[in-house]
Design an enzyme around this catalytic site. Structure first.
Site, PDB file in Angstrom:
ATOM      1  N   LYS A  95       5.684  28.058  -9.906  1.00 52.83           N
ATOM      2  CA  LYS A  95       6.099  26.652 -10.076  1.00 52.83           C
ATOM      3  C   LYS A  95       5.415  26.001 -11.276  1.00 52.83           C
ATOM      4  O   LYS A  95       5.841  24.947 -11.740  1.00 52.83           O
ATOM      5  CB  LYS A  95       5.813  25.856  -8.796  1.00 52.83           C
ATOM      6  CG  LYS A  95       6.825  26.183  -7.705  1.00 52.83           C
ATOM      7  CD  LYS A  95       6.794  25.215  -6.549  1.00 52.83           C
ATOM      8  CE  LYS A  95       7.930  25.535  -5.573  1.00 52.83           C
ATOM      9  NZ  LYS A  95       7.705  24.862  -4.275  1.00 52.83           N
ATOM     10  N   HIS A 147       9.295  36.518  -1.941  1.00 46.80           N
ATOM     11  CA  HIS A 147       8.996  35.679  -0.779  1.00 46.80           C
ATOM     12  C   HIS A 147      10.125  34.726  -0.389  1.00 46.80           C
ATOM     13  O   HIS A 147       9.989  33.972   0.567  1.00 46.80           O
ATOM     14  CB  HIS A 147       7.659  34.924  -0.968  1.00 46.80           C
ATOM     15  CG  HIS A 147       7.732  33.713  -1.857  1.00 46.80           C
ATOM     16  ND1 HIS A 147       7.626  33.789  -3.232  1.00 46.80           N
ATOM     17  CD2 HIS A 147       7.885  32.390  -1.573  1.00 46.80           C
ATOM     18  CE1 HIS A 147       7.701  32.563  -3.749  1.00 46.80           C
ATOM     19  NE2 HIS A 147       7.862  31.706  -2.758  1.00 46.80           N
ATOM     20  N   HIS A 148      11.259  34.795  -1.123  1.00 48.72           N
ATOM     21  CA  HIS A 148      12.411  33.999  -0.689  1.00 48.72           C
ATOM     22  C   HIS A 148      13.629  34.852  -0.358  1.00 48.72           C
ATOM     23  O   HIS A 148      14.743  34.332  -0.271  1.00 48.72           O
ATOM     24  CB  HIS A 148      12.786  32.952  -1.773  1.00 48.72           C
ATOM     25  CG  HIS A 148      11.874  31.772  -1.785  1.00 48.72           C
ATOM     26  ND1 HIS A 148      11.831  30.839  -0.767  1.00 48.72           N
ATOM     27  CD2 HIS A 148      10.936  31.364  -2.691  1.00 48.72           C
ATOM     28  CE1 HIS A 148      10.926  29.916  -1.037  1.00 48.72           C
ATOM     29  NE2 HIS A 148      10.361  30.215  -2.205  1.00 48.72           N
ATOM     30  N   ASP A 150       5.488  29.870   5.070  1.00 47.03           N
ATOM     31  CA  ASP A 150       5.913  28.852   4.091  1.00 47.03           C
ATOM     32  C   ASP A 150       6.835  27.831   4.770  1.00 47.03           C
ATOM     33  O   ASP A 150       6.656  26.614   4.642  1.00 47.03           O
ATOM     34  CB  ASP A 150       6.652  29.580   2.948  1.00 47.03           C
ATOM     35  CG  ASP A 150       6.930  28.679   1.758  1.00 47.03           C
ATOM     36  OD1 ASP A 150       6.361  27.567   1.722  1.00 47.03           O
ATOM     37  OD2 ASP A 150       7.695  29.098   0.863  1.00 47.03           O
TER      38      ASP A 150
HETATM   39 FE   LIG Z   1       8.285  29.499  -2.848  1.00 52.16          FE
END
Ligand SMILES: [Fe+2]
Length: 376
Positions: free
Chosen positions: A230, A279-280, A310
């Site tokens: 990010k 992770h998605h 998450d």
């Molecule tokens: Fe993420």
């Protein structure tokens, strides 16, 4: 004293002493003589002597008694007795008691006597050499023991220092990674502490699933770093309170690959990279997952765990557009998406933990030390 070796003859008859001295004149040795036992002992105290030859029958003290004194005071001296046939029993008895090395009978044969004396010196030399070697061995043993002790101490000290350094390095390692994770979370006031909590939740779920110790550390680190990508996404997109446009959503979706790219050059994070990249992904492999739409077991297990952690963290935190959701909602959402978005085993492990720990599981500002956690 001219020679290296010294012999002492003891006899109360002067003629015999003279004869013995004459006999040894050609030999390579110093010759002492005494006509009384007391004189003999005095001489031995003064002169280093290797061999003593004494008569048995003397007025002041018998030869056997003299030799037992010699044995007491100078145990290394080789003791011999010169005796007539009449006293042979006394002499044999003395030999048996260890007082005497050899017996020479009167009258003697010159060559034999000289040979016996030479043997006696050889015997004395041998004993001296053995004694010297024993002494050397003892000293070397002491030295070795000393060195061993020093070495053990050193190894112990160094091992301790290394262990301390190792622990310091691990702590520094985790602190650095946490700082990085906090920098990511700081982009958005609403996500403060998010990465740390995802790391904690993910570690707990992994332990619940029976992960090995070294894998727990990896899951925690991957949890901390899952959103590191990010950093590469515009703040305006990340902090946008309204619904994202399609393009904005596509931009956000790039964060998992950007994160993997950021971590790739770091050698000691090599194992963490795929966990971050995926992770998605959705467990069912549907196109809602990204970046590669991996399915099932092809998604790294830490990634599947992080996805649950998450989601849970996000749902139980306030967002600009909604308050934190209740645990009932969380439980029903996790149930609802188990098998599609979530690996059912990860979802179940989380639900078990939540049932056991309740609200405590999602408490903010939990004190967490991954290495203490691993040791538990
Ligand atoms: Fe993420």
């Amino acid at each position: 004293m001219r020679h290296e070796h010294t012999i002492l003859f003891v006899d109360d008859e002067v003629n015999i002493l003279k004869a013995l001295e004459r006999l040894m004149r050609t030999e390579d040795m110093n010759v002492l003589h005494a006509s009384r036992a007391s004189e003999a002992l005095e001489l031995l105290d003064k002169h280093p002597t290797q061999v003593v030859v004494t008569d048995q029958r003397m007025p002041e003290m018998s030869g056997v008694d003299l030799l037992s004194h010699v044995r007491e005071r100078h145990p290394d001296i080789v003791r011999m007795m010169l005796t007539g046939y009449t006293e042979i029993n006394v002499a044999v008895d003395a030999i048996n008691r260890g007082e005497i090395y050899r017996l020479i009978t009167k009258p003697w044969n010159d060559d034999e006597l000289r040979a016996t004396v030479r043997q006696a010196f050889d015997h004395a030399d041998l004993k001296a050499e053995i004694k010297r070697l024993n002494q050397v061995t003892r000293e070397q043993n002491f030295k070795l023991q000393d060195m061993n002790r020093n070495l053990e101490d050193k190894v112990r000290d160094r091992t301790k220092q290394l262990a301390e350094k190792h622990q310091q390095l691990r702590t520094a390692y985790v602190q650095t990674i946490r700082a990085l994770a906090e920098a990511v979370d700081a982009k958005d006031a609403y996500t403060r502490g998010h990465s740390e909590r995802v790391g904690v939740y993910a570690s707990k779920i992994a332990r619940e699933m029976g992960f090995a110790k070294d894998l727990l550390e990896r899951v925690y680190i991957a949890g901390l770093l899952h959103d590191v990508g990010k950093i590469g996404i515009r703040d305006s997109v990340i902090t946008k309170p309204d619904r994202l446009s399609l393009e904005e959503y596509e931009e956000i979706k790039r964060h998992s690959e950007i994160g993997a790219k950021i971590l790739e050059p770091v050698d000691f994070l090599r194992d963490v990279v795929p966990c971050v990249r995926h992770h998605h992904e959705w467990y069912d492999g549907s196109d809602r997952g990204y970046p590669e739409r991996l399915q099932g077991d092809r998604i790294p297990l830490p990634s599947r765990i992080i996805l649950v952690a998450d989601t849970v963290e996000a749902m139980t935190s306030d967002r600009p557009y909604r308050q934190a959701l209740s645990l009932e909602v969380v439980v029903s959402e996790i149930h609802k998406y188990s098998g599609t978005q979530f690996d059912p085993r990860c979802a179940e492990a989380f639900l078990r933990l939540l049932e056991r720990e309740g609200e405590a599981f999602i408490k903010k500002d939990q004190k967490f030390d991954i290495y203490a956690f691993i040791q538990d």
